[in-house]
Design a protein around this motif. Structure first.
Motif, mmCIF file in Angstrom:
data_model
loop_
_atom_site.group_PDB
_atom_site.id
_atom_site.type_symbol
_atom_site.label_atom_id
_atom_site.label_comp_id
_atom_site.label_asym_id
_atom_site.label_seq_id
_atom_site.Cartn_x
_atom_site.Cartn_y
_atom_site.Cartn_z
ATOM 1 N N GLY A 468 70.444 40.836 -0.842
ATOM 2 C CA GLY A 468 70.042 39.513 -0.379
ATOM 3 C C GLY A 468 69.108 39.596 0.815
ATOM 4 N N ILE A 469 69.438 40.451 1.764
ATOM 5 C CA ILE A 469 68.599 40.601 2.959
ATOM 6 C C ILE A 469 67.231 41.168 2.589
ATOM 7 N N LEU A 470 67.199 42.175 1.729
ATOM 8 C CA LEU A 470 65.930 42.780 1.331
ATOM 9 C C LEU A 470 65.031 41.774 0.608
ATOM 10 N N MET A 471 65.622 40.941 -0.252
ATOM 11 C CA MET A 471 64.839 39.903 -0.935
ATOM 12 C C MET A 471 64.349 38.856 0.056
ATOM 13 N N ALA A 472 65.198 38.502 0.997
ATOM 14 C CA ALA A 472 64.854 37.461 1.961
ATOM 15 C C ALA A 472 63.686 37.875 2.844
ATOM 16 N N VAL A 473 63.608 39.157 3.204
ATOM 17 C CA VAL A 473 62.529 39.624 4.089
ATOM 18 C C VAL A 473 61.321 40.134 3.311
ATOM 19 N N GLY A 474 61.371 40.022 1.974
ATOM 20 C CA GLY A 474 60.224 40.390 1.159
ATOM 21 C C GLY A 474 60.102 41.857 0.849
ATOM 22 N N ARG A 475 61.152 42.629 1.099
ATOM 23 C CA ARG A 475 61.110 44.065 0.795
ATOM 24 C C ARG A 475 61.515 44.365 -0.635
ATOM 25 N N ARG A 476 62.016 43.373 -1.329
ATOM 26 C CA ARG A 476 62.378 43.540 -2.739
ATOM 27 C C ARG A 476 62.060 42.233 -3.459
ATOM 28 N N ASP A 477 61.506 42.336 -4.662
ATOM 29 C CA ASP A 477 61.184 41.146 -5.447
ATOM 30 C C ASP A 477 62.462 40.423 -5.882
ATOM 31 N N VAL A 478 62.354 39.109 -5.987
ATOM 32 C CA VAL A 478 63.482 38.316 -6.489
ATOM 33 C C VAL A 478 63.491 38.424 -8.009
ATOM 34 N N PRO A 479 64.579 38.914 -8.603
ATOM 35 C CA PRO A 479 64.634 39.081 -10.063
ATOM 36 C C PRO A 479 64.433 37.765 -10.799
ATOM 37 N N SER A 480 63.890 37.851 -12.000
ATOM 38 C CA SER A 480 63.596 36.649 -12.779
ATOM 39 C C SER A 480 64.863 35.862 -13.097
ATOM 40 N N GLU A 481 66.009 36.569 -13.259
ATOM 41 C CA GLU A 481 67.235 35.839 -13.581
ATOM 42 C C GLU A 481 67.697 34.959 -12.419
ATOM 43 N N ILE A 482 67.429 35.389 -11.183
ATOM 44 C CA ILE A 482 67.775 34.551 -10.026
ATOM 45 C C ILE A 482 66.823 33.357 -9.951
ATOM 46 N N VAL A 483 65.535 33.596 -10.207
ATOM 47 C CA VAL A 483 64.559 32.503 -10.225
ATOM 48 C C VAL A 483 64.952 31.471 -11.277
ATOM 49 N N ASP A 484 65.323 31.953 -12.470
ATOM 50 C CA ASP A 484 65.713 31.043 -13.550
ATOM 51 C C ASP A 484 66.957 30.246 -13.173
ATOM 52 N N GLU A 485 67.898 30.889 -12.510
ATOM 53 C CA GLU A 485 69.130 30.204 -12.110
ATOM 54 C C GLU A 485 68.831 29.115 -11.075
ATOM 55 N N ILE A 486 67.967 29.419 -10.121
ATOM 56 C CA ILE A 486 67.586 28.417 -9.112
ATOM 57 C C ILE A 486 66.923 27.215 -9.783
ATOM 58 N N ASN A 487 66.009 27.470 -10.706
ATOM 59 C CA ASN A 487 65.328 26.380 -11.411
ATOM 60 C C ASN A 487 66.300 25.589 -12.281
ATOM 61 N N GLU A 488 67.236 26.279 -12.885
ATOM 62 C CA GLU A 488 68.211 25.618 -13.757
ATOM 63 C C GLU A 488 69.064 24.639 -12.966
ATOM 64 N N ILE A 489 69.517 25.054 -11.790
ATOM 65 C CA ILE A 489 70.362 24.177 -10.967
ATOM 66 C C ILE A 489 69.572 22.963 -10.501
ATOM 67 N N GLU A 490 68.301 23.171 -10.129
ATOM 68 C CA GLU A 490 67.498 22.037 -9.662
ATOM 69 C C GLU A 490 67.233 21.045 -10.773
ATOM 70 N N GLU A 491 67.076 21.528 -11.989
ATOM 71 C CA GLU A 491 66.653 20.662 -13.085
ATOM 72 C C GLU A 491 67.796 20.107 -13.914
ATOM 73 N N SER A 492 69.042 20.421 -13.567
ATOM 74 C CA SER A 492 70.173 19.911 -14.330
ATOM 75 C C SER A 492 71.108 19.122 -13.420
ATOM 76 N N ASP A 493 71.958 18.313 -14.030
ATOM 77 C CA ASP A 493 72.900 17.500 -13.270
ATOM 78 C C ASP A 493 74.192 18.273 -13.032
ATOM 79 N N LEU A 494 74.782 18.052 -11.862
ATOM 80 C CA LEU A 494 76.043 18.681 -11.520
ATOM 81 C C LEU A 494 77.208 17.847 -12.040
ATOM 82 N N PRO A 495 78.396 18.448 -12.178
ATOM 83 C CA PRO A 495 79.580 17.645 -12.520
ATOM 84 C C PRO A 495 79.766 16.538 -11.486
#
Length: 589
Positions: A468-495
């Motif tokens: 998490g720290i390495l991704m946050a400071v830009g030393r490691r790319d954010v995996p596509s599955e995390i990007v997809d999960e972030i987009n999924e939560i934003e675009e869907s309704d919560l219980p």
């Protein structure tokens, strides 16, 4: 009336009229208005009763005489001080040294965004301080405690509290927030993926047809004017903040004059919106009140309008209202609980004045405006007046009074019920809403906060602390599955959770303004363009209430009212020059 009451009443009146100028005025006038005057009023209401209850002969005469001597000495000292302000603001300006005025002019011609933000923050700090100092006389402390208890109770019974706690107090929450911010920024900069384009209409809103750009010009003329009213509702410091940004393209002559009495504040506010001081009918003092939102009530004769402008969050009381964001029934729908309460109380407080002003000025419309919290209350009050036909019920002669609202940085505060959706949609055509850049407030609701919390929890679950720290400071790319999960939560309704309805800005369209790249106008100010955006889902297409909070370094600074004034004026000036400054989704951002 006893002699003691007479002495105390006169002392209270003297305090209201007392005014010092310069540094002494900056320090003492707010104390006169907000501490000494309320304390004297409290004494006037209680001391005579105490004196009457005590079986001591001539106590009324003795106590009134003693106080009269003391007050007389203070008045004599005040009368010989060479610090009293002149009655005429123009004369006071002219009396300033010519060189000083020239220096002011040069100083204000250049935009100073850092000083603008600082001035806004200083104004807020002053109001918070006054808010706290006046607690012993206002009775707000008990109300604050009750509001806090209700808020904590809501968090507990709804389950929202545990969602927020689990997310924001987790060890990896900071890293997860930075990852979220980076993913959001990349998506928002990606043309048709941007938040603004996702919610944008592909043609002119119905309300602006068939006139199109000509109809919008008229709307923007009013938007600039009533934006200035939203600024003066905050007080002198926010006016100064606008001047630091060079919002109006020229300095105001009163910039160097320091005084905080009500009379002087009215003069400065009136000058900013180009009316006579006597046409500012009523305004709240600096500081806060948990029952009555800060406001300015004025007559704008050139526009044939009674104007009611509400202040945004500038005090502790405002924060208490903002926090009560859970939903409550309102106008056949659901609305922001804290703002509903403020809406009802402010109408009870101002109803008689507004009705009388409308009767005294036949043919005038009622314009309600505000910024942030003030925009939320302004829009809800507009809905209430039109939905319940309040003015017509009070007096049939007021049945045809036009009521409009200009809402700047309005938070999501209302969701119509299914049965009243069409009727409320018609009413919402009278609400004109404006959104600036990455301002966070128009996206702040219980629903969007829950989605941020869900995103943080998901990112934490998909990373370990080191990753998490390495991704946050830009030393490691954010995996596509995390990007997809972030987009999924934003675009869907919560219980569903109680009180977390997907509230929206109550308007038929939102003017979302953004900088047009690095382009500058002739005053070296940024140039803005605009899109017309849906406030909620329409025909399966996203609205702004479908977007979660965007975590951005400018999300607070771009919320300030002077920033809104700057973008509004840019749009207006381009329209006046027949420059196309609006974009439909077929264009790239």
């Amino acid at each position: 009336m006893s002699k003691l009451e007479q002495v105390l009443d006169q002392a209270e009146e003297d305090l209201k009229n007392a005014e010092l100028r310069g540094l002494a005025g900056k320090l003492t006038n707010p104390v006169f208005d907000n501490i000494l005057a309320p304390a004297t009023s409290l004494a006037a209401n209680t001391l005579p009763k105490v004196v009457d209850a005590l079986p001591i002969p001539f106590l009324d005469e003795a106590s009134s005489g003693a106080l009269n001597i003391g007050f007389g000495a203070v008045k004599f000292g005040y009368s010989i001080l060479p610090l009293r302000a002149e009655d005429d603001l123009g004369k006071e300006s002219q009396d300033l040294h010519k060189g000083e005025l020239e220096e002011q002019s040069r100083f204000y011609q250049k935009s100073r965004p850092v000083l603008s933000t600082a001035s806004s923050l200083i104004g807020g700090a002053i109001n918070v301080t006054i808010d706290l100092l006046r607690l012993p006389f206002s009775g707000d402390l008990r109300d604050w405690a009750e509001a806090t208890k209700q808020f904590v109770g809501y968090l507990a019974y709804s389950g929202v509290g545990s969602e927020l706690t689990d997310a924001f107090l987790s060890p990896g929450s900071v890293s997860a927030m930075k990852i979220l911010a980076d993913v959001q920024e990349e998506k928002d900069n990606n043309g048709k993926e941007s938040r603004r384009i996702r919610t944008a209409m592909d043609s002119w809103p119905v309300e602006l047809q068939p006139g199109g750009v000509e109809a919008w010009k008229l709307n923007m003329d009013d938007a600039v004017l009533y934006g200035k009213y939203s600024t003066i509702a905050y007080g002198i410091k926010m006016i100064q903040s606008s001047e630091f940004l060079n919002v109006n393209g020229h300095p105001f002559s009163y910039a160097g004059i320091g005084s905080a009495s009500e009379r002087r504040r009215k003069q400065k506010m009136a000058k900013y919106v180009d009316i006579e001081p006597d046409d500012i009918i009523d305004l709240t003092k600096p500081g806060g009140d948990i029952d009555i939102i800060g406001y300015v009530l004025a007559i704008h004769r050139a526009k044939s309008a009674i104007v009611l402008a509400f202040r945004g969050t500038f005090t502790v009381s405002g924060f208490v209202t903002d926090a009560a964001a859970y939903s409550a029934p309102f106008c056949d729908g659901m609305a922001h609980s804290g703002m509903v309460e403020r809406t009802i109380k402010i109408w009870d407080h101002l109803q008689d004045q507004i009705v009388q002003l409308l009767k005294d000025n036949p043919g005038f419309e009622l314009v309600i405006t505000g910024h942030s919290l003030g925009a939320g209350v302004a829009s809800l009050l507009t809905l209430k007046l039109k939905h319940e036909r309040v003015l017509a019920t009070i007096d049939a002669a007021l049945a045809n009074v036009n009521v409009r609202c200009f809402a700047y940085a309005c938070p999501p505060v209302y969701l119509a019920g299914a049965e009243s959706e069409l009727a409320m949609a018609e009413i919402m055509k009278s609400v004109y809403a404006f959104l600036h850049e990455t301002d966070v407030v128009p996206f702040c609701s219980v629903d969007s906060l829950r989605r941020v919390a869900a995103t943080i929890s998901a990112v934490n679950d998909m990373t370990n602390p080191v990753e998490g720290i390495l991704m946050a400071v830009g030393r490691r790319d954010v995996p596509s599955e995390i990007v997809d999960e972030i987009n999924e939560i934003e675009e869907s309704d919560l219980p569903y959770a109680p009180g977390s309805e997907k509230l929206a800005i109550p308007t038929s369209y939102i003017v979302w303004m953004r900088r047009d790249g690095d382009e500058k106008d002739r005053n070296e100010q940024p140039v803005f363009n605009a899109m017309f955006c849906r406030p909620c889902t329409q025909d399966g297409l996203d609205g702004t209430n479908d977007l979660t909070i965007r975590v951005d370094k400018d999300m607070i600074s771009e919320h300030l009212m002077p920033e809104y004034e700057l973008s509004l004026r840019s749009i207006k000036e381009q329209l006046d020059s027949d420059v196309k400054c609006y974009i439909f989704p077929s264009s790239e951002e």
